[in-house]
Design an enzyme around this catalytic site. Sequence first.
Site, PDB file in Angstrom:
ATOM      1  N   HIS A 187       0.835  -1.210   0.000  1.00  0.00           N
ATOM      2  CA  HIS A 187       0.000   0.000   0.000  1.00  0.00           C
ATOM      3  C   HIS A 187       0.867   1.256   0.000  1.00  0.00           C
ATOM      4  CE1 HIS A 187      -3.629   2.345   1.422  1.00  0.00           C
ATOM      5  NE2 HIS A 187      -2.663   3.127   1.888  1.00  0.00           N
ATOM      6  N   GLU A 188       1.849   1.313   0.887  1.00  0.00           N
ATOM      7  CA  GLU A 188       2.677   2.518   0.999  1.00  0.00           C
ATOM      8  C   GLU A 188       3.552   2.713  -0.235  1.00  0.00           C
ATOM      9  OE1 GLU A 188       1.912   4.601   3.096  1.00  0.00           O
ATOM     10  OE2 GLU A 188       0.786   3.366   4.504  1.00  0.00           O
ATOM     11  N   HIS A 229       1.681   4.544  -2.800  1.00  0.00           N
ATOM     12  CA  HIS A 229       1.790   6.006  -2.655  1.00  0.00           C
ATOM     13  C   HIS A 229       3.124   6.503  -3.200  1.00  0.00           C
ATOM     14  CE1 HIS A 229      -1.872   6.436  -0.449  1.00  0.00           C
ATOM     15  NE2 HIS A 229      -1.450   5.861   0.662  1.00  0.00           N
TER      16      HIS A 229
END
Length: 314
Positions: free
Chosen positions: A200-201, A204
């Site tokens: 997920h990170e 980003h």
Amino acid sequence: MLFTALFALTAAASTLAAPFANYTRCGNAISSDELRAVEAQFAVDSAAALAKDDSLIPIAAPQERTVHVVWHIIQESNNLSGGAISDDALEAISAMNKHYTGSTFNFVLDKIDRTTNSNWFKSATSGSSLQTAMKKALHTGDAKVLNVYTVGFKGSGLLGYATWPWDYRKNPVDDGVVILYSSIPGGSTPNFNEGKTLTHEVGHWLGLYHVFDDLQRSCDDTDYVSDTPAQKTPTTGCPTSKDSCPTKPGLDSIHNYMDYSYDPCMNAFTPGQIDRMKTQSLTYRGVVATSLLPTATLDTVLVPASPIPPPEIL
């Protein structure tokens, strides 16, 4: 710069992020005004980057975008409970490569280093002086290198946060991803121990927003990806279905890596998200595609064969 990439942890936890099961999935958030400004600039920057991209790889050829990784293990002791995760980073990178299957991104672990610092381990939250000191001491490489820091986030319940690719130019040393050490595959964080916090990170870090409105107010297109349905609120737990924008087409992206579901529920990026990551990483990180075709095959594809000369007349 257009905006501050990450809100303070207290603001993120209290108003913008989604705390559930005693954890806050992510510390990244962005307001609608900031979103519009970033996207307006991205339209200009990406056009310039694509114009300069002189890759000769044919569109149908298999490609790979290699991202080199430096993993910084921050620990307060030599025990597992103190963050000493041995070399489990190898397994975490392997799991992330599986999660990014089909995206053309391939993550290669170049180095693991260890630092014993109780303050960094406990309190290296986004924007804090401790995380700034940690990154100044340890950050390695340029915009193409992914720096991962595993810490303890003691008392905060935070699972992770990341910098945006467009912010690299203003503060290169700050670039990277910070995650809870026990969220890696096989870790001790219940429901969040399949390594998908890292996935997920890194989403980003490669330019993706959440699939939902960070302010939880709107069903507008807040992630600038055309094939993710409108979604007003983050997903908690692992529901069978959810629709936070019933007047808009499609259901919430509960299985998307950029939602907030439990790890076992997450299993997909959309083609539109993959395209955005490719363009963002080219524009702001200089990550280019390389062909997986053998050189001879590539030459055959790129260079038309010369016509057969007519027979010589004697």
